[in-house]
Scaffold this motif. Structure first.
Motif, short mmCIF file in Angstrom:
data_model
loop_
_atom_site.label_atom_id
_atom_site.label_comp_id
_atom_site.label_asym_id
_atom_site.label_seq_id
_atom_site.Cartn_x
_atom_site.Cartn_y
_atom_site.Cartn_z
N MET A 1 0.86 -1.18 0.00
CA MET A 1 0.00 0.00 0.00
C MET A 1 0.90 1.23 0.00
O MET A 1 1.61 1.49 0.96
N ASP A 2 0.85 1.96 -1.13
CA ASP A 2 1.74 3.10 -1.35
C ASP A 2 1.14 4.38 -0.76
O ASP A 2 -0.09 4.50 -0.65
N ASP A 3 2.01 5.30 -0.37
CA ASP A 3 1.59 6.63 0.13
C ASP A 3 0.64 6.51 1.32
O ASP A 3 -0.28 7.32 1.47
N PHE A 4 0.88 5.52 2.20
CA PHE A 4 -0.03 5.30 3.32
C PHE A 4 -0.19 6.57 4.15
O PHE A 4 0.79 7.22 4.50
N ALA B 1 9.43 3.03 5.28
CA ALA B 1 9.36 4.50 5.36
C ALA B 1 9.96 5.10 4.11
O ALA B 1 11.10 4.81 3.76
N GLU B 2 9.16 5.92 3.41
CA GLU B 2 9.62 6.60 2.20
C GLU B 2 10.24 7.95 2.55
O GLU B 2 9.92 8.53 3.58
N GLY B 3 11.06 8.45 1.66
CA GLY B 3 11.55 9.83 1.79
C GLY B 3 12.48 10.04 2.96
O GLY B 3 12.49 11.12 3.56
CA CA Z 1 4.97 6.48 -2.44
#
Ligand code: CA
Ligand code: C2E
Ligand code: CA
Ligand code: CA
Length: 275
Positions: free
Chosen positions: A174-177, A231-233
């Motif tokens: 699940m992207d951009d949660f 964790a993105e970014g």
């Molecule tokens: Ca994303």
């Protein structure tokens, strides 16, 4: 003053016309971009936080327009989605990412972004299966990244597709949660294998108590549901330290590695620019 208003309106009309024209040109250019070989993929590392070990790469699309130069995906993906060319472009991305990953010397994961249009195509899981057979990539090495906005158009359809994909042995993240309208209900309704916390929550997570509380809650959610959390970014060492202390499983971001051509990761993939 009246005349001035009229001129302003004319100017407004003209500039709207120019914008619409510009968009139509962009749509046409997009339709031909695959055939003209203007797309390429860059790859961004995803690493286990506790050990720094490489887990895999997210494939990110780049468009080299013959006149405009590199157009960012934030500009052309929405246009491709509205005009329908995303179906063809998405197929190219999936096939290319699988074909490239199948040649890597280490069996790392490859994560591919999937748009709403692709997900709602009843043929999608069959296409994924076909690509795996054709490229020889093991299903367990492919992960599809899906945002919750891609699910909502037709939830029963999306759920059926997700189940078919998972039955192939392909994983779904699940992207951009946290950025959608109902992340929690969607997490319950769909059989995701991983949660990707949006980068907006990682920015300053080490310095902002409110953000830290939210990220801790998502990590607790992942633990409770038995789902790894990425964790993105991740942009700084302090952010990474916070995530490590809170037992976040996986990290992705400029601090851990910027997206680059696969040749930039030759020691892991064995892909060299000479070859
Ligand atoms: Ca994303
Ligand atoms: P995304 O799926 O959330 O991808 C992550 C974006 O964050 C990428 O931007 C990546 O370059 C950027 N990023 C990575 N690390 C950092 C960091 O530490 N700080 C900051 N500020 N940004 C970071 P990119 O490549 O410009 O892609 C933007 C969006 O375009 C993607 O967001 C995704 O929604 C879409 N996209 C990209 N490639 C594809 C594709 O092949 N198919 C589809 N459907 N969408 C794609
Ligand atoms: Ca993504
Ligand atoms: Ca994002």
């Amino acid at each position: 003053a009246k005349a001035e208003g009229k001129d302003t309106f004319r100017y407004f009309e003209a500039s709207m016309g120019a914008q619409a024209r510009d968009r139509r040109i962009l749509e046409q250019d997009l339709r031909q971009a695959v055939a003209r070989g203007e797309f390429r993929l860059v790859y961004q590392p995803q690493k286990e936080i506790s050990s720094g070990r490489m887990i895999g790469f997210e494939a990110l699309l780049r468009w080299q327009h013959p006149e405009r130069g590199e157009v960012p995906p934030s500009v052309f993906i929405p246009v491709a989605e509205d005009s329908g060319s995303i179906a063809q472009i998405g197929e190219w991305v999936l096939a290319t990412a699988c074909k490239e990953a199948a040649t890597w010397k280490n069996p790392l994961m490859v994560a591919v972004n999937v748009s709403a249009v692709q997900l709602h195509n009843p043929d999608f899981s069959r296409k994924v299966h076909e690509v795996l057979l054709r490229t020889g990539l093991a299903a367990g090495r492919l992960e599809l990244e899906i945002t919750e906005t891609a699910l909502v158009k037709d939830m029963p359809r999306a759920l059926a597709t997700l189940r078919q994909i998972k039955a192939l042995g392909v994983r779904v993240a699940m992207d951009d949660f946290g950025t959608g309208y109902s992340s929690l209900s969607n997490l319950r309704a769909f059989p995701f294998d991983k949660i990707k916390i949006d980068g907006s929550f990682i920015k300053q997570v080490d310095r902002n108590d409110q953000v830290a509380t939210i990220v801790r809650a998502v990590l607790g959610l992942g633990r409770g549901l038995g789902l790894p959390v990425l964790a993105e970014g991740v942009e700084t060492l302090d952010e990474l330290r916070f995530l490590d202390a809170e037992d976040c499983d996986i990290g992705q971001g400029y601090f851990l590695g910027r997206p680059g051509p696969i040749e930039a990761f030759g020691e892991l993939t064995g892909v060299s620019s000479a070859g």
